[in-house]
Design an enzyme around this catalytic site. Structure first.
Site, PDB file in Angstrom:
ATOM      1  N   LEU A 273      -2.544   4.624  -0.563  1.00 41.76           N
ATOM      2  CA  LEU A 273      -4.204   4.338  -0.642  1.00 41.76           C
ATOM      3  C   LEU A 273      -3.648   2.910  -0.202  1.00 41.76           C
ATOM      4  CD1 LEU A 273      -6.523   5.380  -1.094  1.00 41.76           C
ATOM      5  CD2 LEU A 273      -6.457   5.245  -3.382  1.00 41.76           C
ATOM      6  N   HIS A 274      -3.811   2.426   0.697  1.00 45.67           N
ATOM      7  CA  HIS A 274      -4.825   0.970   1.863  1.00 45.67           C
ATOM      8  C   HIS A 274      -5.608   0.091   0.785  1.00 45.67           C
ATOM      9  CE1 HIS A 274      -1.849   2.791   4.661  1.00 45.67           C
ATOM     10  NE2 HIS A 274      -2.585   3.788   5.072  1.00 45.67           N
ATOM     11  N   GLY A 275      -6.847   0.855   1.559  1.00 47.93           N
ATOM     12  CA  GLY A 275      -8.026  -0.267   1.314  1.00 47.93           C
ATOM     13  C   GLY A 275      -8.278  -0.825   0.048  1.00 47.93           C
TER      14      GLY A 275
ATOM     15  N   THR B  86       0.758  -1.120  -0.030  1.00 44.55           N
ATOM     16  CA  THR B  86      -0.658   0.159  -0.001  1.00 44.55           C
ATOM     17  C   THR B  86       0.770   1.268  -0.054  1.00 44.55           C
ATOM     18  OG1 THR B  86       0.001  -0.169   2.859  1.00 44.55           O
ATOM     19  CG2 THR B  86      -2.112  -1.442   1.416  1.00 44.55           C
TER      20      THR B  86
END
Ligand code: BDR
Length: 313
Positions: A241-243, A195
């Protein structure tokens, strides 16, 4: 064929982006329900935030179940310092017109997995794993019925973001992460290692805003809010930007590379609680229990995200 999803989430701007990405790919995903999780902010807010995101996308038909208000054995650690006092600060999102679904999120997980044909339901986890672990403790028979778990969790090469050694979702509930990883279920982890390659640069957020639809504009504005903390912290051109790495992996796995390894969760370290110890080099004989995603193509990632957002109102 669409994949049936149960989504575990504590939005969180990056998770709002992930939820919208999922909703913008109806050819790929059928969302059976969201389980609101205590994490980035307390449960009351995450329930409302889930409902707001669904409202924004015009998908308030999807049920939102309240999960557990606390991790399995610990006090809740939250992240208002990143996400703001409501956990989802930034643009004004529409107020929910629907109420949370009746019943507990853990029971929703158990009942759904028992009723669906075995091997057809994927658990998409964007949050701490409390509710899935509770479901596995309550009803171990569901484990072999899960098609796959795809989770944003952990860190190894990029080390921690909430402590020097732990990633937030695992740190909040390490006991839950350990139970899930030990359950013998096919699991893919999208850790900080990947991420942190997915940076929300100015031009990427501008392209998102330029989609012009309310979901694209709101996502750009949400990410502009939450990236402020990370821009200051890391000094990069954009925030990780993880999700959305979770739906992106399910939609186009060849964006990513990784390998199957053993991942063990530290639950008692003095300095390392919540660390995901990834046996990348196969040094131990511990069994492989997860596919650990290490790298990804960030241009393809953002273009996939935008193409999904473009399908929404
Ligand atoms: C994770 O922590 C949360 O703050 C984010 O929403 C994401 O799920 C990243 O470590």
């Amino acid at each position: 064929m669409t994949r049936k999803l149960i989504v575990l989430t504590d939005p969180g701007q990056d998770q709002a982006a992930a939820l919208l990405m999922i909703l913008g790919a109806p050819q790929a995903f059928e969302v059976l329900g969201l389980v609101a999780t205590a994490g980035n902010i307390d449960l009351g807010y995450t329930i409302t935030n889930c409902l707001k995101v669904l409202e924004l996308a015009g998908r308030s038909d999807i049920p939102v179940f309240a999960g557990c208000p606390e991790p399995m054995t610990r006090r809740l650690v939250t992240a208002e310092h990143v996400h703001g006092p409501t956990g989802l600060d930034g643009p004004d999102l529409p107020e929910p017109t629907t109420a949370p679904a009746a019943g507990h999120g853990v029971d929703f997980i158990v009942d759904t997995l028992r009723q669906a044909e075995s091997g057809t339901v994927t658990i998409c986890s964007l949050s701490p794993l409390t509710n899935l672990a509770m479901a596995l403790v309550k009803a171990p028979d569901i484990a072999p019925r899960i098609r796959e778990i795809v989770a944003m969790a952990g860190a190894y090469f990029e080390v921690g973001n909430i402590t020097p050694s732990a990633e937030f979702n695992v740190y909040v509930d390490p006991e839950a992460a350990r139970i899930v990883l030990d359950a013998g279920i096919p699991t893919t982890l999208l850790p900080l290692d990947v991420t942190h390659e997915m940076l929300s640069t100015r031009s990427r957020l501008d392209a998102m805003r330029a989609l012009g639809n309310r979901c694209g504009v709101a996502t750009a504005e949400m990410l502009e809010f939450s990236e402020a903390f990370d821009l200051e912290k890391y000094g990069w051109d954009g925030a990780p930007l993880h999700g959305p790495c979770v739906p992106a992996f399910m939609l186009e796995p060849d964006i990513f590379t990784g390998r199957s390894i053993n991942v063990s969760v530290e639950t008692r370290g003095q300095l390392t609680e919540g660390m995901t110890v990834a046996d990348w080099w196969g040094i131990t004989d511990r069994p492989k229990n997860a596919f650990w995603v290490r790298h990804g193509n960030s241009d393809r990632y953002y273009s996939l995200l935008n193409s999904c957002l473009a399908n929404l109102p």
